[in-house]
Design a protein around this motif. Sequence first.
Motif, PDB file in Angstrom:
ATOM      1  N   TYR A   1      -7.517   6.481  -1.782  1.00 11.27           N
ATOM      2  CA  TYR A   1      -8.543   6.347  -2.804  1.00 11.27           C
ATOM      3  C   TYR A   1      -9.431   5.127  -2.581  1.00 11.27           C
ATOM      4  O   TYR A   1     -10.594   5.117  -2.988  1.00 11.27           O
TER       5      TYR A   1
ATOM      6  N   LYS B   1      -2.973   5.089  -2.502  1.00 13.18           N
ATOM      7  CA  LYS B   1      -3.759   3.873  -2.708  1.00 13.18           C
ATOM      8  C   LYS B   1      -4.791   3.693  -1.605  1.00 13.18           C
ATOM      9  O   LYS B   1      -5.958   3.410  -1.863  1.00 13.18           O
TER      10      LYS B   1
ATOM     11  N   ASP C   1       0.814  -1.208   0.000  1.00  9.97           N
ATOM     12  CA  ASP C   1       0.000   0.000   0.000  1.00  9.97           C
ATOM     13  C   ASP C   1       0.851   1.261   0.000  1.00  9.97           C
ATOM     14  O   ASP C   1       1.949   1.282   0.530  1.00  9.97           O
TER      15      ASP C   1
ATOM     16  N   THR D   1      -8.219  -2.280   4.709  1.00 14.42           N
ATOM     17  CA  THR D   1      -7.747  -0.898   4.810  1.00 14.42           C
ATOM     18  C   THR D   1      -7.947  -0.384   6.236  1.00 14.42           C
ATOM     19  O   THR D   1      -7.163   0.413   6.739  1.00 14.42           O
TER      20      THR D   1
END
Lengths: 324, 201, 205
Positions: free
Chosen positions: A25, A22, A18, A210
């Motif tokens: 978004y 990245k 990552d 994430t």
Amino acid sequence: MTDTGFLLRSSPHLKARDSVPKIMYAVVISLMPAMAASFYFFRLKALAVYLICLAGCLATEAVFLRVRKKPMSSLWDGSAVITALLLAMTLPPDLSWDIVLIGSVIAIALGKQVFGGLGNNIFNPALVGRAFLQVAFPVAMTTWSPPATLVIDTVTYATPLGNLKFQGALAQGTLTPLSDLFWGNTGGCLGETSSLALLLGAAFLLFRKTIDWRIPAGAILALGAFTGIFWLTSPQEYASPLFHFLAGGFILGAFFMAPDMVTSPITPTGAWIYASGIGLMVGLIRLFGGFPEGVMFSILFMNTFVPIINRYTRPRILGQRRGT
Amino acid sequence: MNLSVRMVVVLTAVGLISGGLLSVVNLLTAERIELNRLKEIEDAITQVVPGTVSSQKLYEEDKFTVYASKDASGQELGYAVYASGTGFQDIIVLMFGTDPAIETINSLTILEQKETPGLGAKITDQQAFLRYWKGKDIRQPLTLRKPAVGSPEELGATEVNTITGATISSDKVMGVVNLSLERLRQIKQEGKLASGDGHVN
Amino acid sequence: MSTKSLSAEYLKGLWDENPVFRQLLGMCPVLAVTNAVINGIAMGLAASFVLILSSVVVASIKKLIPTQVRIASYIVVIATFVTVADRFMAAYFPPISKALGPYIPLIVVNCIILGRQEAFSSRNSVGRSFIDALGMSTGFVLALLVLSSIREILGAGTFLGMQVMGSWFKPWIIMILPAGAFITLGILLGIALLVEQKTRERRAS
């Protein structure tokens, strides 16, 4: 330290998949369903708020990058965009443009850049902007309009939590039905009304890893336990935990704001402490506080504890004795 | 001179001079400060019972005082009630006037408050809050009108307006007035509101 | 003993050693009463009155006071003048006295005043102490004026009670609340540091 952009250390090195843009978004993508829902429920009013927030946040960020002689490319790393979107989602649909603009400038300037930019901020920038507006313009920030999908002959409209707290909705049986809360067919901030859309985005983030799953999980458990105890002892006086999950900004806060990487703890134990603190505070404020909603204050409040949580939950280095 | 003796002497001297100076200042200002306090109450009475020429304290207890207000001919115009209660943040001290029969409120004024500036502090604002209190029927307890309306005519006879965004402060003021009215009636019934010119019921 | 010229003695209070922006002293009144310009000015003048008179008195009796009891003596002197100021305001300016509430008596513990006695008046001549106190007072009043102007204009749209912002302006209520005091002071301190840094760089080059 001179800021070369590289940190020189001896091996071993870990290549991360990552990068900042990245991750950022991915979050923007995860917010899309909720944005779409807000366009559907609040129509053009919602679009205007989003655009003003984007313009305000990006412009403020650009000014600061310029003054602080930082590379202009950071403007598009997505962090300012996320701040803008999250701020817009926490605002009432009818807020006038100048207030929205003040909020976006404050969010970036006082929420992020005064601390030294991305990575150094103590508080979630979007929530700093919102907290400022809440205190600066309390009347405008608590004036809600019904969604375009509801045919109601009033200009102002109470949020589900406002109804619960100030109108005695539970006793009168006028509590907003759970299905409306789930689909989003109710009053509230732009992005918080549709639980379904938010959960779709949240699922994407969790799947992509994430966000740390412990944070939403901890917040849900704590809020559920807190409101659950009161609900079980006196269901005619307190709303059910499910109502508290779906109403207001809890899902938006627990999945999109609390897990913000910069302002949440880095250790797993820390994440549990932080998240349960948020859940508990939300319950406390909603049930016994002066405000109907407490997600924003709870997250900001727990943000202040993150450095100390990190310090005391640091994992022991192998072979090191405890307490050294 | 021995050091410890010197310390005692110097501190005593400083203290004595200071005390002497302060007593002079007190002599010079005490009267005026007391006058200011009385004038504030008198002004408030004239404000809440229009036409007052003289007023007389009828009844006093902790944080609750009733004044009779009279016009030039000695005719009783009504009562001015000085009362206080907890607000949203701190104590609210207010005064309101009623007719002699305690059926309508003349008007209300806020003497002390520390409510949130811009919100609860609007309870001192004529336009936003106080004008909605004039001439209210107080035979029934007052109730709060929420959401707020734009002009006094839209309110019912016993309704008072809410300040948008400051429901709690509005409610607290109404609570103080309602409680004081109850108390006022009670002490009137007990005959403690006798006018002071010799008649004691 | 200070050996500056008398004008430098006065001017240092305005910027180089400004009690609020450079020394960060007396933060309690700075934060608490600057929600309106009139309160800021009244507090500034009351504190100036106390500071100037205390400095003169302390400088003139400094030789008589044994070092062991100097702080106690200074405080009695300061408290005397504070009480004078407090009674005077209650008698002649009741509305302002009411608005400032406990902050007038609290001038007793304002660090600027005790700080100047300890750092300056107790070791300099009466005249010099007077000039120093005058400079510090001016700096303090100016700082309060700046802070309260920003807060009143943004928080209420008024300056000294007069409407200065158009009807389009929506007051930022946060600015007249305590949070606004901290935000404004923080930004002003940042600007002060920045200016200081720039002037030092210019002097160095």
